[in-house]
Write a protein that holds these residues in place. Structure first.
Motif, PDB file in Angstrom:
ATOM      1  N   THR A  61       0.825  -1.216   0.000  1.00 42.63           N
ATOM      2  CA  THR A  61       0.000   0.000   0.000  1.00 42.63           C
ATOM      3  C   THR A  61       0.857   1.264   0.000  1.00 42.63           C
ATOM      4  N   ARG A  62       2.182   1.122   0.156  1.00 39.56           N
ATOM      5  CA  ARG A  62       3.069   2.286   0.091  1.00 39.56           C
ATOM      6  C   ARG A  62       3.366   2.684  -1.348  1.00 39.56           C
ATOM      7  N   SER A  63       2.928   1.890  -2.299  1.00 44.04           N
ATOM      8  CA  SER A  63       3.247   2.116  -3.702  1.00 44.04           C
ATOM      9  C   SER A  63       2.876   3.521  -4.152  1.00 44.04           C
ATOM     10  N   THR A  64       3.779   4.139  -4.924  1.00 44.77           N
ATOM     11  CA  THR A  64       3.499   5.471  -5.472  1.00 44.77           C
ATOM     12  C   THR A  64       3.152   5.399  -6.950  1.00 44.77           C
ATOM     13  N   ASN A  65       3.170   4.197  -7.518  1.00 44.40           N
ATOM     14  CA  ASN A  65       2.736   4.033  -8.905  1.00 44.40           C
ATOM     15  C   ASN A  65       1.922   2.749  -8.993  1.00 44.40           C
ATOM     16  N   SER A  66       1.665   2.268 -10.189  1.00 48.81           N
ATOM     17  CA  SER A  66       0.868   1.058 -10.339  1.00 48.81           C
ATOM     18  C   SER A  66       1.668  -0.181  -9.951  1.00 48.81           C
TER      19      SER A  66
END
Length: 273
Positions: A136-141
């Protein structure tokens, strides 16, 4: 007095209250509205202590106070008021989780600045859940190759909490799955259901083209490998931008060879497996 006072006391302790708060609330429920002197006698809590706890009880909507001539009468508030308190606790937890993510992101960035590559090993279901939440920390897909549905390995409440956070952050996800994943999804949704990832697309690949033996997720500079079959529950995160970029390129090549899943099958998919 209620026979199972221990259960009530334990629950109030979990909410962060002192044991006397439960004793006062139960005494008011058992004996109805009463003044401080009567309440001290029925609850076994000293009058001075009750005076100190009145603010705690009123602030948390546990009691109501009626002012009569030269005295106050206390009565228990409806138990349904506890939902207000639970909502506050939920909001506090949400803020703590958001704060934790910021702290974790800052520490991760600091670690990455010290080391070009970082490898993190996780073991057991709790370890896999931590990896799962890290996504859930992802900043992109996110892109993923899924071996199996993960809902049957973790509690549905955790999975749905993860889905809500994923959707709140607006993270998009694409996945490639095989026959084993589709079968695990079919078995899960035969008897259960859960919240779904909003931005999700999936494609199917046969074992003749590519045999999927474990799950892989790529996001930002992270490649996460999950293994939860044959009695082994472990995972590995590799923090390295070049490795992540290479794995993402490999995913795109496989994505082109994979087949879009029909609407009928895709309705079975929750978003992540």
């Amino acid at each position: 007095m209620l026979q199972d006072i221990t259960v009530i006391r334990d629950y109030f302790l979990q909410l962060g209250f002192e044991p006397e708060v439960a004793d006062i609330y139960v005494a008011l429920n058992d004996n109805g509205p009463q003044n401080i002197s009567d309440l001290a006698r029925h609850s076994g809590v000293e009058r001075t202590r009750i005076y100190r706890l009145i603010d705690v009880l009123t602030e948390n909507n546990l009691i109501e106070i009626e002012t009569h001539y030269k005295r106050s009468i206390l009565k228990a508030a409806p138990l349904s008021n506890m939902q207000i308190l639970l909502s506050k606790k939920e909001e506090e937890l949400y803020k703590l989780q958001a704060g934790f993510e910021q702290v974790q992101r800052a520490i991760t960035q600091h670690e990455q600045s010290k080391h070009a590559t970082q490898v993190q090993f996780y073991k057991g279901i709790e370890g896999l859940k931590q990896m799962f939440w890290n996504e859930t920390r992802s900043t992109n897909s996110n892109v993923a190759i899924f071996y199996e549905n993960i809902q049957h390995k973790i509690k549905r409440t955790f999975f749905e909490r993860w889905v809500r956070e994923f959707n709140r952050r607006g993270i998009a996800s694409r996945s490639i799955v095989g026959d084993h994943f589709l079968e695990s999804q079919k078995q899960w949704y035969k008897h259960k259901d859960n919240e779904r990832v909003a931005k999700f697309e999936s494609r199917y690949v046969s074992a003749d083209i590519f045999k999927i033996a474990h799950s892989t997720v790529v996001y930002d500079n992270v490649v996460a490998y999950y293994n939860w079959h044959d009695g082994l529950d472990f995972g590995i995160e590799i923090y390295n931008q070049e490795i992540a970029d290479t794995q993402r390129q490999f995913f795109e090549l496989l994505w082109q060879r994979a087949t879009p899943i029909s609407n009928k099958i895709s309705q079975q998919l929750p978003g992540e497996g």
